[in-house]
Design a protein around this motif. Structure first.
Motif, PDB file in Angstrom:
ATOM      1  N   GLU A 120      45.787  56.678  99.465  1.00 37.41           N
ATOM      2  CA  GLU A 120      46.253  55.984  98.249  1.00 37.41           C
ATOM      3  C   GLU A 120      45.235  56.164  97.124  1.00 37.41           C
ATOM      4  O   GLU A 120      45.609  56.406  95.979  1.00 37.41           O
ATOM      5  N   SER A 122      43.083  58.615  96.769  1.00 38.62           N
ATOM      6  CA  SER A 122      43.141  60.016  96.322  1.00 38.62           C
ATOM      7  C   SER A 122      44.339  60.228  95.424  1.00 38.62           C
ATOM      8  O   SER A 122      44.262  60.942  94.417  1.00 38.62           O
ATOM      9  N   LYS A 123      45.455  59.616  95.797  1.00 36.67           N
ATOM     10  CA  LYS A 123      46.679  59.729  95.014  1.00 36.67           C
ATOM     11  C   LYS A 123      46.454  59.147  93.621  1.00 36.67           C
ATOM     12  O   LYS A 123      46.805  59.733  92.606  1.00 36.67           O
ATOM     13  N   CYS A 124      45.822  57.935  93.645  1.00 38.60           N
ATOM     14  CA  CYS A 124      45.557  57.254  92.373  1.00 38.60           C
ATOM     15  C   CYS A 124      44.578  58.049  91.522  1.00 38.60           C
ATOM     16  O   CYS A 124      44.747  58.207  90.312  1.00 38.60           O
ATOM     17  N   ASN A 125      43.517  58.559  92.148  1.00 33.93           N
ATOM     18  CA  ASN A 125      42.552  59.364  91.407  1.00 33.93           C
ATOM     19  C   ASN A 125      43.185  60.625  90.901  1.00 33.93           C
ATOM     20  O   ASN A 125      42.868  61.082  89.783  1.00 33.93           O
ATOM     21  N   GLY A 126      44.085  61.196  91.653  1.00 33.59           N
ATOM     22  CA  GLY A 126      44.791  62.408  91.235  1.00 33.59           C
ATOM     23  C   GLY A 126      45.695  62.109  90.046  1.00 33.59           C
ATOM     24  O   GLY A 126      45.832  62.905  89.136  1.00 33.59           O
ATOM     25  N   GLU A 127      46.310  60.973  90.020  1.00 35.01           N
ATOM     26  CA  GLU A 127      47.195  60.579  88.930  1.00 35.01           C
ATOM     27  C   GLU A 127      46.378  60.260  87.669  1.00 35.01           C
ATOM     28  O   GLU A 127      46.818  60.480  86.558  1.00 35.01           O
ATOM     29  N   LEU A 128      45.169  59.710  87.905  1.00 37.91           N
ATOM     30  CA  LEU A 128      44.323  59.378  86.784  1.00 37.91           C
ATOM     31  C   LEU A 128      43.784  60.631  86.121  1.00 37.91           C
ATOM     32  O   LEU A 128      43.585  60.684  84.914  1.00 37.91           O
ATOM     33  N   ASN A 129      43.541  61.638  86.841  1.00 38.82           N
ATOM     34  CA  ASN A 129      42.988  62.866  86.283  1.00 38.82           C
ATOM     35  C   ASN A 129      44.105  63.651  85.709  1.00 38.82           C
ATOM     36  O   ASN A 129      44.350  64.174  84.809  1.00 38.82           O
TER      37      ASN A 129
END
Length: 129
Positions: A120, A122-129
């Motif tokens: 989750e 990683s998903k959130c960090n991926g969405e933030l970037n």
């Protein structure tokens, strides 16, 4: 008279000779009886000694067998005690295995939750970037 005395003497000598034979035979029979009695006494003593020896051997054998039985009973008791102890240890080990399986299961759940959280993140960090 002399002829009668001679006949009487001859008869008495004959009777005396017969009596001496009877006495001699009687002595021989007494000697034979005494020998037979001595033989029988000796034989009885020998047989008695042999029987006494055999009874002692049997008593010793019985005593030895009784000790063997006691020894076997002691060993049987030791084996039973050992079996009970092994069963107790086995039960303790089973309990420990169940506890460790439960802990492992809990740890697997925690690891699984952490992986989910990481995913989750990683998903959130991926969405933030």
């Amino acid at each position: 008279l002399e002829r009668i005395q001679n006949e009487t003497m001859v008869e008495k000598d004959h009777k005396l000779s017969e009596m001496e034979k009877i006495v001699s035979q009687s002595k021989e029979m007494n000697d034979t009886s005494a020998q037979l009695i001595n033989y029988l006494k000796e034989r009885q003593q020998n047989e008695s000694a042999e029987l006494t020896k055999r009874v002692k051997e049997l008593e010793d054998s019985i005593q030895s067998q009784q000790w063997t039985i006691k020894d076997l009973e002691y060993k049987r008791q030791q084996a039973e005690d050992s079996t009970k102890m092994l069963e107790r240890i086995q039960n303790e080990l089973r309990t420990e295995i169940v506890k460790k399986d439960h802990k492992l299961s809990e740890m697997e759940n925690i690891v699984s939750q952490q992986i989910s959280i990481q995913n989750e993140k990683s998903k959130c960090n991926g969405e933030l970037n």
